[in-house]
Write an enzyme that holds these catalytic residues in place. Structure first.
Site, PDB file in Angstrom:
ATOM      1  N   GLY A 116     -21.561 109.922 -14.783  1.00 53.51           N
ATOM      2  CA  GLY A 116     -22.100 108.324 -14.811  1.00 53.51           C
ATOM      3  C   GLY A 116     -21.704 107.671 -15.921  1.00 53.51           C
ATOM      4  O   GLY A 116     -21.491 106.457 -16.156  1.00 53.51           O
ATOM      5  N   GLU A 119     -18.245 106.880 -15.865  1.00 51.28           N
ATOM      6  CA  GLU A 119     -18.056 105.908 -15.010  1.00 51.28           C
ATOM      7  C   GLU A 119     -18.846 104.400 -15.793  1.00 51.28           C
ATOM      8  O   GLU A 119     -18.081 103.265 -15.472  1.00 51.28           O
ATOM      9  CB  GLU A 119     -18.952 105.972 -13.556  1.00 51.28           C
ATOM     10  CG  GLU A 119     -18.176 107.182 -12.926  1.00 51.28           C
ATOM     11  CD  GLU A 119     -18.976 107.741 -11.870  1.00 51.28           C
ATOM     12  OE1 GLU A 119     -20.175 108.008 -11.846  1.00 51.28           O
ATOM     13  OE2 GLU A 119     -18.572 108.098 -10.890  1.00 51.28           O
ATOM     14  N   GLU A 139     -19.127 116.319 -12.206  1.00 53.18           N
ATOM     15  CA  GLU A 139     -20.169 116.456 -11.012  1.00 53.18           C
ATOM     16  C   GLU A 139     -19.866 117.691 -10.204  1.00 53.18           C
ATOM     17  O   GLU A 139     -20.440 118.271  -9.417  1.00 53.18           O
ATOM     18  CB  GLU A 139     -20.023 115.127 -10.236  1.00 53.18           C
ATOM     19  CG  GLU A 139     -20.502 114.042 -10.944  1.00 53.18           C
ATOM     20  CD  GLU A 139     -19.579 113.127 -11.577  1.00 53.18           C
ATOM     21  OE1 GLU A 139     -18.312 113.697 -12.106  1.00 53.18           O
ATOM     22  OE2 GLU A 139     -19.712 112.092 -11.874  1.00 53.18           O
TER      23      GLU A 139
HETATM   24  N1  DAK Z   1     -29.385 114.525 -17.216  1.00 48.25           N
HETATM   25  C1  DAK Z   1     -30.515 114.995 -17.631  1.00 48.25           C
HETATM   26  N2  DAK Z   1     -30.523 115.820 -18.596  1.00 48.25           N
HETATM   27  C2  DAK Z   1     -29.444 115.923 -19.383  1.00 48.25           C
HETATM   28  C3  DAK Z   1     -28.245 115.502 -18.901  1.00 48.25           C
HETATM   29  C4  DAK Z   1     -28.118 114.703 -17.785  1.00 48.25           C
HETATM   30  N3  DAK Z   1     -26.997 114.204 -17.112  1.00 48.25           N
HETATM   31  N4  DAK Z   1     -27.369 115.914 -19.848  1.00 48.25           N
HETATM   32  C5  DAK Z   1     -27.959 116.420 -20.905  1.00 48.25           C
HETATM   33  N5  DAK Z   1     -29.159 116.488 -20.480  1.00 48.25           N
HETATM   34  C6  DAK Z   1     -30.572 117.243 -21.370  1.00 48.25           C
HETATM   35  C7  DAK Z   1     -30.248 118.717 -21.248  1.00 48.25           C
HETATM   36  O1  DAK Z   1     -30.776 119.218 -20.072  1.00 48.25           O
HETATM   37  C8  DAK Z   1     -31.128 119.052 -22.500  1.00 48.25           C
HETATM   38  O2  DAK Z   1     -32.438 118.933 -22.462  1.00 48.25           O
HETATM   39  P1  DAK Z   1     -33.481 119.948 -23.002  1.00 48.25           P
HETATM   40  O3  DAK Z   1     -33.102 121.037 -22.484  1.00 48.25           O
HETATM   41  O4  DAK Z   1     -33.365 119.740 -24.326  1.00 48.25           O
HETATM   42  O5  DAK Z   1     -34.888 119.400 -22.292  1.00 48.25           O
HETATM   43  C9  DAK Z   1     -30.635 117.929 -23.609  1.00 48.25           C
HETATM   44  O6  DAK Z   1     -29.964 116.774 -22.793  1.00 48.25           O
HETATM   45  C10 DAK Z   1     -29.617 118.350 -24.448  1.00 48.25           C
HETATM   46  O7  DAK Z   1     -28.379 118.810 -23.635  1.00 48.25           O
HETATM   47  P2  DAK Z   1     -27.745 120.359 -23.955  1.00 48.25           P
HETATM   48  O8  DAK Z   1     -28.862 121.184 -24.705  1.00 48.25           O
HETATM   49  O9  DAK Z   1     -27.210 120.589 -22.873  1.00 48.25           O
HETATM   50  O10 DAK Z   1     -26.771 119.914 -24.914  1.00 48.25           O
HETATM   51  P3  DAK Z   1     -25.391 120.627 -25.136  1.00 48.25           P
HETATM   52  O11 DAK Z   1     -24.767 120.201 -26.447  1.00 48.25           O
HETATM   53  O12 DAK Z   1     -25.508 122.254 -25.204  1.00 48.25           O
HETATM   54  O13 DAK Z   1     -24.372 120.332 -23.808  1.00 48.25           O
HETATM   55  C11 DAK Z   1     -23.462 118.827 -22.444  1.00 48.25           C
HETATM   56  C12 DAK Z   1     -24.121 119.114 -23.690  1.00 48.25           C
HETATM   57  C13 DAK Z   1     -23.190 117.108 -22.177  1.00 48.25           C
HETATM   58  C14 DAK Z   1     -22.111 119.710 -22.160  1.00 48.25           C
HETATM   59  C15 DAK Z   1     -24.333 119.100 -21.206  1.00 48.25           C
HETATM   60  O14 DAK Z   1     -25.793 118.695 -21.529  1.00 48.25           O
HETATM   61  C16 DAK Z   1     -24.156 118.858 -19.923  1.00 48.25           C
HETATM   62  O15 DAK Z   1     -23.126 119.540 -19.257  1.00 48.25           O
HETATM   63  N6  DAK Z   1     -24.865 117.913 -19.325  1.00 48.25           N
HETATM   64  C17 DAK Z   1     -24.539 117.428 -17.782  1.00 48.25           C
HETATM   65  C18 DAK Z   1     -23.488 116.614 -17.827  1.00 48.25           C
HETATM   66  C19 DAK Z   1     -22.993 116.500 -16.347  1.00 48.25           C
HETATM   67  O16 DAK Z   1     -23.215 117.323 -15.350  1.00 48.25           O
HETATM   68  N7  DAK Z   1     -22.943 115.190 -16.036  1.00 48.25           N
HETATM   69  C20 DAK Z   1     -22.991 114.335 -14.887  1.00 48.25           C
HETATM   70  C21 DAK Z   1     -24.162 114.045 -14.072  1.00 48.25           C
HETATM   71  S1  DAK Z   1     -23.769 113.658 -12.457  1.00 48.25           S
HETATM   72  C22 DAK Z   1     -24.428 106.985  -8.514  1.00 48.25           C
HETATM   73  C23 DAK Z   1     -24.492 106.490  -9.671  1.00 48.25           C
HETATM   74  C24 DAK Z   1     -24.212 107.528 -10.819  1.00 48.25           C
HETATM   75  C25 DAK Z   1     -23.792 108.841 -10.337  1.00 48.25           C
HETATM   76  C26 DAK Z   1     -23.652 108.870  -9.135  1.00 48.25           C
HETATM   77  C27 DAK Z   1     -23.939 108.214  -8.243  1.00 48.25           C
HETATM   78  N8  DAK Z   1     -24.539 105.821  -7.321  1.00 48.25           N
HETATM   79  C28 DAK Z   1     -24.851 104.520  -7.859  1.00 48.25           C
HETATM   80  C29 DAK Z   1     -24.670 106.175  -6.173  1.00 48.25           C
HETATM   81  C30 DAK Z   1     -23.660 109.835 -11.537  1.00 48.25           C
HETATM   82  C31 DAK Z   1     -23.699 111.062 -11.468  1.00 48.25           C
HETATM   83  C32 DAK Z   1     -23.614 112.034 -12.648  1.00 48.25           C
HETATM   84  O17 DAK Z   1     -23.420 111.396 -13.463  1.00 48.25           O
END
Ligand code: DAK
Length: 265
Positions: A116, A119, A139
């Site tokens: 997001g 996006e 995702e």
């Molecule tokens: N959500 C919640 N918490 C998150 C997060 C996220 N997207 N990304 C990071 N965090 C949190 C981690 O859980 C961690 O929290 P604590 O463990 O300290 O409590 C903290 O932020 C620091 O993250 P990391 O420890 O993981 O940090 P690193 O440097 O090791 O890694 C990273 C950074 C960006 C590679 C990793 O955090 C990561 O992979 N994050 C998730 C990325 C991800 O999968 N993003 C896509 C999410 S799905 C819609 C609207 C929008 C969407 C869909 C539909 N509609 C209107 C219908 C969007 C969907 C998405 O975005």
């Protein structure tokens, strides 16, 4: 309104020097890399609307912090939600409203712009990046796919093969590749990104505001219509500028070899 998840900097005055007509909105959930919770998105749209309604503001810069623009929707909030929850909570509504802002929005991206977050950046009118920025649609790694326009906007921005690879693999793209692919307009050293983005916003802010809005609308139309319909739309907006005082002033100022003074009318 007071915001919990974003900060509105207006007037924007770093080092005491005000950037005229420019508002900076900063996403502010640093502990979770600016994860886009429903509340954050509502605040953001509310704030953007406030800026859109303020005639003193001409250009908006949207940014995050050094580590993240935004790492995506809030996974903690989304993990257990059902489709019905998402419909009831109208999570998509904020995203739709984003597209109704009439003033130019520059996304200034340092660090992660994922899911997001990517996006959201692509929903802005142009993206500039710090040299350490990373873009991605990861995702697929968490069992889903982009839901806020990633499959469509990324594909239009960088082409089918590159977008397909990023979306199917979840791999990130660095700032330089994003520049070469046309996803971002410019890359700056991370430390000076915001200052550079504000400089760009100031340049836009000096132009005739009505022409700027009509031009933004016409460029964005290119993503939604055939060439013929887009050209017709452009022509109408072109003609429309000739009913503005600012078009008369702009052309008169050119002929008189002086700076134009625009009134936004
Ligand atoms: N959500 C919640 N918490 C998150 C997060 C996220 N997207 N990304 C990071 N965090 C949190 C981690 O859980 C961690 O929290 P604590 O463990 O300290 O409590 C903290 O932020 C620091 O993250 P990391 O420890 O993981 O940090 P690193 O440097 O090791 O890694 C990273 C950074 C960006 C590679 C990793 O955090 C990561 O992979 N994050 C998730 C990325 C991800 O999968 N993003 C896509 C999410 S799905 C819609 C609207 C929008 C969407 C869909 C539909 N509609 C209107 C219908 C969007 C969907 C998405 O975005």
């Amino acid at each position: 309104m007071t915001y919990q998840n974003i900060i509105l900097h207006y007037p924007y005055s770093p080092l005491g020097i005000t950037a005229p007509h420019v508002a900076v909105i900063q996403l502010n959930r640093p502990k979770v890399l600016n994860a886009l919770s429903t509340d954050l998105m509502k605040e953001l749209v509310n704030c953007l609307n406030t800026c859109d309604d303020n005639p003193e503001i001409h250009t908006i810069v949207l940014t995050g912090n050094d580590k993240a623009f935004a790492a995506g929707a809030d996974i903690a909030e989304m993990a257990t939600s059902t489709p019905i929850d998402q419909i009831i909570e109208q999570r998509f509504k904020s995203w739709t409203l984003l597209g109704m802002i009439s003033k130019p929005i520059i996304a200034a991206v340092n660090g992660f712009a994922l899911g997001g977050g990517c996006e959201l950046a692509m929903s802005c009118d142009l993206i500039v990046a710090g040299d350490t920025a990373k873009f991605g649609q990861p995702e697929i790694k968490i069992g889903t796919l982009p839901g806020a326009g990633g499959t469509q906007r990324l594909t239009r921005a960088i082409g089918k093969s590159k977008a397909m690879w990023m979306i199917l693999s979840g791999e990130m793209m660095d700032a330089q590749s994003a520049l070469e692919s046309g996803l971002v307009a410019k890359v700056f050293p991370a430390e000076t990104l915001l200052a550079e983005a504000v400089e760009m916003a100031k340049i836009i802010a000096t132009k005739a505001p009505v022409a700027i809005r009509l031009a933004k609308e016409a460029v964005n139309k290119a993503f939604e219509t055939s060439l013929k319909d887009g050209m017709d739309f452009e022509r109408r907006n072109f003609f429309l500028t000739f009913s503005s005082a600012d078009q008369k002033e702009g052309m008169r100022a050119f002929l008189e070899k002086r700076e134009a003074i625009y009134k936004g009318k």
